[in-house]
Design an enzyme around this catalytic site. Structure first.
Site, PDB file in Angstrom:
ATOM      1  N   LYS A 107       5.981 -11.717  -4.055  1.00  0.00           N
ATOM      2  CA  LYS A 107       5.069 -11.698  -2.905  1.00  0.00           C
ATOM      3  C   LYS A 107       4.055 -12.819  -3.060  1.00  0.00           C
ATOM      4  CE  LYS A 107       2.053  -8.458  -0.386  1.00  0.00           C
ATOM      5  NZ  LYS A 107       1.440  -7.109  -0.427  1.00  0.00           N
TER       6      LYS A 107
ATOM      7  N   SER B 175       2.275  -4.525   3.643  1.00  0.00           N
ATOM      8  CA  SER B 175       2.223  -5.973   3.769  1.00  0.00           C
ATOM      9  C   SER B 175       3.288  -6.705   2.952  1.00  0.00           C
ATOM     10  CB  SER B 175       0.844  -6.475   3.343  1.00  0.00           C
ATOM     11  OG  SER B 175       0.633  -6.202   1.971  1.00  0.00           O
TER      12      SER B 175
ATOM     13  N   SER C 143       1.270  -0.900   0.771  1.00  0.00           N
ATOM     14  CA  SER C 143       1.945  -2.170   1.060  1.00  0.00           C
ATOM     15  C   SER C 143       3.273  -2.377   0.339  1.00  0.00           C
ATOM     16  CB  SER C 143       1.014  -3.339   0.742  1.00  0.00           C
ATOM     17  OG  SER C 143       0.082  -3.480   1.772  1.00  0.00           O
TER      18      SER C 143
END
Lengths: 486, 96, 496
Positions: C83, C158, C182
Site C-alpha cells: 500500500k 482504503s 481499511s
C-alpha cells in the site's frame, strides 16, 4: 524601580548538552559547527512515516533537575504535541509537555533560592518540560525583516531541551539575573549543561508593571542580556505609563546588537496550540525507585557547596556565594586551595581580582582558568606571603597575565615588580617626597590622616613597589623626627 | 455544538489549519461539515463526567532508547526531495 | 494468447516451498505475474507505481542465488504489493496524494526491511484513498480502483489497491494498513482475507500516519495460510516504534489446524446484527455461524449498548490525530511545492496545502483541527476518548467470558461508484463494525463469509489482545468448511 510594582517571570530553555544524542532519534547532539542539514535523519527531519523514540537519559536528566529544584515529580512522563506552523519546525508541531487534560509536565511546583541584597529569596518554579528544539533559520540578509526568504538548517532539530518556567516572583532585572545565574550554576553542578556553548541557554522573559499588561520578550541568550532587556523594557513601559499611553499585551524580540526590544508581527488570531497527548509516545511510568536512585546519585549542589566553603575554608558568605555561582570558578578555587592552601587569600583574589577582570575583559571563565592556572595563581600567593611582591602589585599582575597570557614570574621580573622593603632605599625616596611636598608635610603634622597622601606619593615614585606598611611606618617616624617629639 | 456561525467557524478553522477553501468547495464543505458535526454531537447526550479518557491502548511500557549515536542521513538523501536548496540550506519562506 | 504458468494460481505458502526446491521457478513466476498485470491492470488499476519487470527480475535472480546457497527466507521469491502509505527506499511513495506525488523516501519502513530480509520482493505500490482517508478507494488523487468481482463497484478502502492486487492475482500477497477498517473492508469486498493485528504487534515505523493511536499495518492474502505466513514475518518488536510490543519470534503457521485448538466461545453483538444491515449480509453471516456451531462451538448473543457511539468517537479521534499528523505537509522539505521567494510562510503553506490535499483530506483536517481547538477539546476529543475507555472496558469484560466476537465485516455489499460519496455519513457508516477493533486495539480478521450474487461478503472475527493465532485457527477452519479460498473474481477470471 521597586515602586513600579514589577512582576517578572522567566522561561529558560536549556539544552541538555551532556547527552550524546537528540531527544527522539539517534542523531548526534553535537550539532554545532557542522555543515547545514548533515546532522539529521528521517525522525528529526519529520519525514512521513518516521516515529520518535525517547532517549532514556533525557528523562533521567530532567529528573535530576526536578530534584535539584525541589519539584513535585509526575508519576508518568507524557509528551504532548504543541501545534504551530513555522519553517524551523519540521512536523509543524513540537513534541513538548503541557499541563491540561491528558497531559502533565514531568515536574511542577519547585523553587530556587537566590541571594538578593544580602538576603535570601525563594523563587517558585511553576514547571519543568522536556521538549525538542526546532531547527535553525538563517536570514540571507542577516535580518528577519529584510530577508525575502529564509535558509533552514535542521541540524539542531530534535535536540533535547528542558524548559524551566518560574512563577512571576521576580521583582527587578537584578533578581532575574540572579535567578539565571543560580539556575545555571545548578545545571552546571548537575553536570548536564555546558552553559558556555552557544545557544545552550535561552530565555524568554515576561514582565508587567502595575497598570500595564504582560509583555513577553523572546530570544535572550545570556543572564547579562536578561538584565539589560528587562531594564530596557521597564524604562520603555514606565515612560509609556507616565505619559498615559497604553502598554499593549504583546511579544517583543530582544535585539542583542542594538540592545533594544522590538515588537514582533501581531497575529491575526490568538494562538491556539491544540495540545493533545502525542499518540506516538505512550506515557512512560516514573517509578519511585527510579527517583530514589537518581536522588542518591545527585552530586553536590550549589547551596551545599556554599555551606561547605564557609565551614571548611572559613570563607565569608559573600565569597562562597560568588565562587559557587559559576561551577568553573568554584572548581578553580578548590584546585588552587588544594595546591597551596590559603583559602581566604585565594578566595579573595579569585572573587575580587580574577573574576572581576574576567568579566571586564569579557573572556570565558573556562578559558581564563587555563591562562592563570592554579599553579600560576599559587606562585603569586607564594610571592605575596614571602614579601616578594605586595598585594597592590599582585592586583596589577593579574590583568596582565590574563591579557598577555604570560607566566607570572616573567611579568614580576621583567617589569621589576619586586617589593621594595629595604629601609635605606625607602628612606631616600621618603626624603625626596618630604622635600617636594612641604604643604602636605605641614598638614600631616597636624592631621595624622594626611599621612596617606605622602604614602601615595611614595607609591607613585616606586610604581607601587614600595611596601605600603613599611612606608607608612617610616613616614610617621620621619614626621615625628621633624616635629621633634620623641 | 458550535458556538459561532458555521461560515465564521470555517474561516477560523481554515486559518488554523492553513487550508483555504475555494468558493466551489465551500458549499460542499459547509453542507458536509454541518452533517458531520451533527453526527459528532450525538455523543453529547452521554454524561461522562466520571469517566477517565483513554488516549492510547498500549498496555506495555513503551519502547525507550539508550543514548547511543546511530546513523544520520547523507546530505544527498536529505536534499533529494527538496525543491529549493541554497548552499546546503533548505530554502524556506519569509518569516516576517 | 499466452498460456499462463500454473504457478500463478498457487498460494504464497506453496510457492515458497516450490521455489526452495527449484529456485529457477522464481523467474517464471515473476514473468507470469507481470503477464497478469498486463492483462488486468487496465480493468482494475491497483498500482500507483509498478516496478519495471527487469528490476523485479534482477531482484528475483538475487533471491534465486541466495536460495541456491541455502538461504531459508520465509518469503523467498514472493511478490509483495505494498500500500502506498508505507515508505519504500528509493521507490516513490505518494499516499495517493498530490502533496506527495513525487516523494522518494530515503528509508524503508520496518515491515519492508523484514519482507526483503525474508526474500520477499516489492512489486509495486498500490492505490488507496488519499492518506488512507476513505473506505472505497474513490478518494485517490490519481484514479479509482475497481472491484474485480464487479467493475462497477468499489473495491472498498482504503487499502483497495492492495486488496485488488491480491484478489486479481497481480501479486502473491500484500500489505495494507487499517485505521478504522481499511484492511478488513476491502478484504471483505474483494473476497480475500485481511487482518488488523493487535495494536503494537506490527511496527508502524515507516507507515505514513493518519490516526496514530488506531492504526496497524497488516497482511492481505487469498487464503488464511498466506496471511499467517506474512503476519509471522512482519509481527514483533521494533525498537524504532515506541508503541511496539515486546514480543518476538512469532509463528502463526502453527495455528493452521483443521480443528479448534480451544473450545472457543463465540459471541455475536446484538447491536451489530439488528439495525442497518443488508439482508444478504445477514444471511451470509448466519451461514458462517452455523459452520462454527457444526464444529461444536458455542455461539451466544451479548449486548454492548455503548457501541452505537463508537463510530462518532472513532471519527473524532481519527480526525484529531490526522489534523496533527498532516501538519507537516508544507512543501518545503518534500512533495508538492510552490516557490518561496518574497512570500511569507503562511501564504506558501496555505497554497501548498490547499492545492495539494484533496477534498476529503481537507475536510478531515479541518474537523480534526476543530475538535482539538480551544473551547471544543473537552466537548469532542476528550469526550470521544472517554467513550473509547468505556468501549475498551466493555470488551475487556466481554473477553473474560468469551474467546471471540463475530460480526459482519461491513453492513452492506460493495457500493457502486459514487454511491457512498453522496453523503459523508454514508461513507463513514461502512466502518460501523470495524472501528471497534481500532478503538480498543484488539486484533480483527476479515474472511470471506459467502459469495452472494457474484459479490463476496465478509465475516469479521475480533479476539482479545494478541489472540491472532486463535483468530487464524478459526479462520482456517471456516476456510476449510466453506471452501472460500483462492477465489477467482468474475471480472478477471478469463485472464488468470
Amino acid at each position: 524601580m521597586s515602586n513600579l510594582d514589577i512582576k517578572i517571570g522567566l522561561e529558560v530553555h536549556t539544552q541538555i548538552t551532556s547527552l550524546k544524542t537528540k531527544l527522539f532519534c539517534s542523531c548526534p547532539s553535537d550539532y554545532r559547527g557542522k555543515p547545514p542539514n548533515t546532522n539529521v535523519c528521517p525522525v528529526c527531519l519529520g519525514l512521513p512515516g518516521a516515529l520518535p523514540v525517547v532517549n532514556i537519559e533525557a528523562i533521567r536528566a530532567a529528573l535530576m533537575v526536578a530534584l535539584a529544584l525541589k519539584c513535585e515529580i509526575s508519576d508518568v512522563l507524557v509528551f504532548t504535541r504543541k501545534h504551530y506552523f513555522y519553517p524551523d519546525l519540521p512536523k509543524n508541531y513540537q513534541i513538548s509537555q503541557y499541563d491540561g487534560p491528558g497531559s502533565i509536565p514531568i515536574a511542577k511546583n519547585g523553587y530556587i533560592v537566590i541571594g538578593v541584597d544580602g538576603g535570601l529569596k525563594k523563587v517558585r518554579i511553576r514547571r519543568i518540560n522536556i521538549e525538542e528544539d526546532p531547527g535553525k533559520i538563517v536570514y540571507p540578509t542577516g535580518s528577519l525583516l529584510t530577508s525575502k526568504y529564509t535558509l533552514i538548517d535542521y541540524n539542531r532539530s530534535g535536540i533535547a531541551l528542558l524548559e524551566i518556567v518560574s512563577e512571576p516572583d521576580l521583582r527587578s532585572p537584578k533578581e532575574a539575573r540572579a535567578f539565571i545565574d543560580k539556575l545555571r550554576s545548578i545545571l552546571e553542578h548537575l553536570g548536564l549543561v555546558n552553559t558556555e556553548l552557544e545557544g545552550a541557554l535561552r530565555v524568554d522573559a515576561n514582565i508587567s508593571l502595575a497598570g500595564g499588561s504582560r509583555v513577553e520578550i523572546k530570544n535572550i541568550s545570556s543572564a547579562k542580556d536578561v538584565e539589560r532587556a528587562l531594564t530596557y523594557e521597564i524604562i520603555r513601559q514606565s515612560k509609556a505609563l507616565e505619559t498615559g499611553e497604553k502598554v499593549r499585551r504583546e511579544t517583543r524580540h530582544w535585539d542583542a546588537i542594538r540592545k533594544v526590544t522590538v515588537p514582533l508581527r501581531v497575529k491575526e488570531f490568538e494562538e491556539d496550540y491544540r495540545y493533545f497527548p502525542d499518540p506516538d509516545l505512550p506515557p512512560v511510568k516514573i517509578s519511585l525507585k527510579l527517583i530514589e536512585e537518581i536522588y542518591q546519585k545527585l552530586p553536590e549542589l550549589p547551596d551545599q557547596r556554599i555551606e561547605r566553603f564557609i565551614k571548611t575554608y572559613g570563607l565569608s558568605d559573600y565569597l562562597a556565594t560568588v565562587l559557587v555561582s559559576e561551577k568553573v570558578l568554584a572548581d578553580y578555587f578548590e584546585e588552587c586551595v588544594k595546591y597551596c592552601g590559603n583559602p581566604e587569600i585565594i578566595g579573595n583574589i579569585v572573587v575580587n581580582d580574577f573574576k572581576r577582570w574576567v568579566d571586564e575583559m569579557d573572556i570565558e571563565v573556562s578559558k581564563a582558568v587555563k591562562i592563570l592556572t592554579p599553579n600560576q595563581l599559587c606562585q603569586l600567593v607564594y610571592m605575596l606571603n614571602n614579601n616578594i611582591i605586595n598585594i597592590k602589585i599582585l592586583k596589577e599582575i593579574i590583568p596582565k597575565v590574563l591579557k598577555y597570557n604570560k607566566d607570572v614570574n616573567t611579568i614580576v621580573y621583567e617589569e621589576n615588580y619586586i617589593d621594595i622593603s629595604n629601609e635605606e632605599v625607602l628612606m631616600r625616596i621618603i626624603d625626596e617626597v618630604i622635600k617636594e611636598n612641604p604643604k602636605a608635610v605641614k598638614d600631616a603634622l597636624i592631621n595624622p590622616k594626611a599621612v596617606n597622601y605622602l604614602v601615595g606619593q611614595v607609591m607613585k615614585k616606586t610604581r607601587g613597589r614600595a611596601n605600603p606598611e613599611l612606608t607608612n611606618k617610616l613616614i610617621i617616624k620621619k614626621l615625628k623626627e621633624l616635629s621633634g617629639t620623641p | 455544538m458550535l458556538k459561532e456561525d458555521l461560515k465564521v467557524w470555517l474561516e477560523r478553522i481554515s486559518k488554523l489549519s492553513l487550508i483555504r477553501i475555494s468558493s466551489e468547495e465551500e458549499e460542499i464543505i459547509l453542507n458536509d461539515m454541518k452533517k458531520i458535526i451533527e453526527f459528532f454531537n450525538t455523543i453529547n447526550s452521554l454524561d461522562l463526567s466520571n469517566v477517565e479518557p483513554l488516549f492510547m491502548v498500549l498496555k506495555d511500557e513503551p519502547v525507550v532508547r539508550d543514548d547511543e549515536v546511530g546513523e544520520s542521513l547523507s546530505v544527498d538523501e536529505v536534499l533529494k526531495n527538496v525543491k529549493e536548496v541554497e548552499g546546503g540550506f533548505i530554502k524556506g519562506p519569509k518569516t516576517a | 494468447m499466452i498460456i499462463l504458468s500454473k504457478l500463478i494460481r498457487k498460494g504464497a505458502t506453496e510457492l515458497v516451498e516450490l521455489f526452495k526446491s527449484d529456485p529457477r521457478l522464481i523467474e517464471e513466476y515473476i514473468v507470469s505475474v507481470y503477464e497478469v498485470i498486463d492483462r488486468v491492470e487496465d480493468l482494475v488499476r491497483s498500482y500507483i507505481t509498478l516496478r519495471p519487470l527487469n528490476e523485479v527480475l534482477a531482484d528475483g535472480a538475487k533471491v534465486r542465488e541466495t536460495l541456491t546457497n541455502g538461504f531459508k527466507g520465509r518469503l523467498a521469491g514472493l511478490l509483495v504489493a505494498v500500500k502506498d502509505v508505507i515508505v519504500t527506499k528509493n521507490l516513490r511513495t505518494t499516499c495517493a496524494s498530490k502533496i506527495l506525488y513525487d516523494f522518494i523516501p530515503p528509508y524503508n519502513a520496518t515491515v519492508i526491511e523484514r519482507i526483503i530480509g525474508e526474500g520477499g520482493i516489492v512489486v509495486g505500490k498500490t492505490n488507496m484513498d488519499e492518506f488512507a482517508m476513505g473506505s472505497t478507494t474513490e478518494n485517490s488523487a490519481f484514479f479509482k480502483t475497481r472491484n474485480p468481482w464487479d467493475l462497477d463497484r468499489v473495491p472498498g478502502g482504503s487499502s483497495g489497491g492492495s486488496a485488488v492486487a491480491v484478489a486479481a492475482y497481480e501479486a502473491s500477497i500484500a500489505l495494507g494498513s487499517d485505521t478504522g477498517g481499511s484492511i478488513r473492508v476491502p478484504a471483505a469486498y474483494t473476497g480475500i482475507v485481511g487482518i488488523k493485528p493487535t495494536y503494537g504487534l506490527v511496527s508502524r515505523y515507516g507507515l505514513i500516519s493518519y490516526g496514530t493511536s488506531l492504526e496497524q499495518i497488516g497482511p492481505m492474502a487469498r487464503n488464511v495460510s498466506d496471511l499467517a505466513l506474512l503476519l509471522s514475518v512482519i509481527a514483533g518488536y521494533d525498537p524504532h516504534d515506541s508503541t511496539s510490543l515486546k514480543v518476538r519470534d512469532l509463528n502463526y503457521m502453527e495455528f493452521l489446524k483443521p480443528t479448534p485448538m480451544k473450545k472457543y466461545r463465540i459471541a455475536i453483538i446484538r447491536e451489530c446484527v439488528s439495525e442497518g444491515v443488508d439482508n444478504t449480509v445477514l444471511t451470509a453471516f448466519n451461514r458462517s455461524l452455523r459452520r462454527f456451531e457444526e464444529e461444536g462451538l458455542e455461539v451466544l448473543e451479548v449486548s454492548i449498548p455503548i457501541i452505537k457511539y463508537a463510530l462518532p468517537a472513532y471519527y473524532i479521534i481519527a480526525m484529531a490525530e490526522a489534523s496533527s499528523n498532516l501538519a507537516r505537509y508544507d512543501g518545503i522539505r518534500y512533495g508538492y511545492h510552490v516557490s518561496v521567494e518574497g512570500r511569507t510562510w503562511d501564504e506558501v503553506y496555505t497554497e501548498v496545502r490547499s492545492e495539494g490535499f484533496g477534498l476529503e483530506v481537507k475536510k478531515r483536517i479541518l474537523l480534526g483541527t476543530f475538535v482539538l481547538s480551544a473551547g471544543y477539546y473537552d466537548q469532542y476529543y476528550l469526550k470521544a476518548s472517554k467513550i473509547r475507555k468505556l468501549l475498551y472496558d466493555e470488551f475487556m469484560k466481554l473477553f473474560k467470558e468469551v474467546d471471540v466476537v463475530v460480526t459482519p465485516t461491513t453492513p452492506t455489499t460493495p457500493p457502486r461508484f459514487g454511491e457512498a460519496l453522496t453523503d459523508p455519513l454514508k461513507l463513514y457508516l461502512l466502518d460501523t463494525y470495524t472501528v471497534v477493533a481500532n478503538l480498543t486495539g484488539l486484533p480483527a480478521i476479515s474472511i470471506p463469509s459467502d459469495i452472494v450474487n457474484d459479490v463476496p461478503v465478509g465475516l469479521q472475527l475480533i479476539g482479545p489482545r494478541l489472540s491472532e493465532g486463535y483468530l487464524i485457527n478459526l479462520a482456517y477452519i471456516h476456510e476449510l468448511k466453506s471452501g472460500l479460498k483462492d477465489l477467482v473474481p468474475t471480472a478477471v477470471s478469463g485472464y488468470v
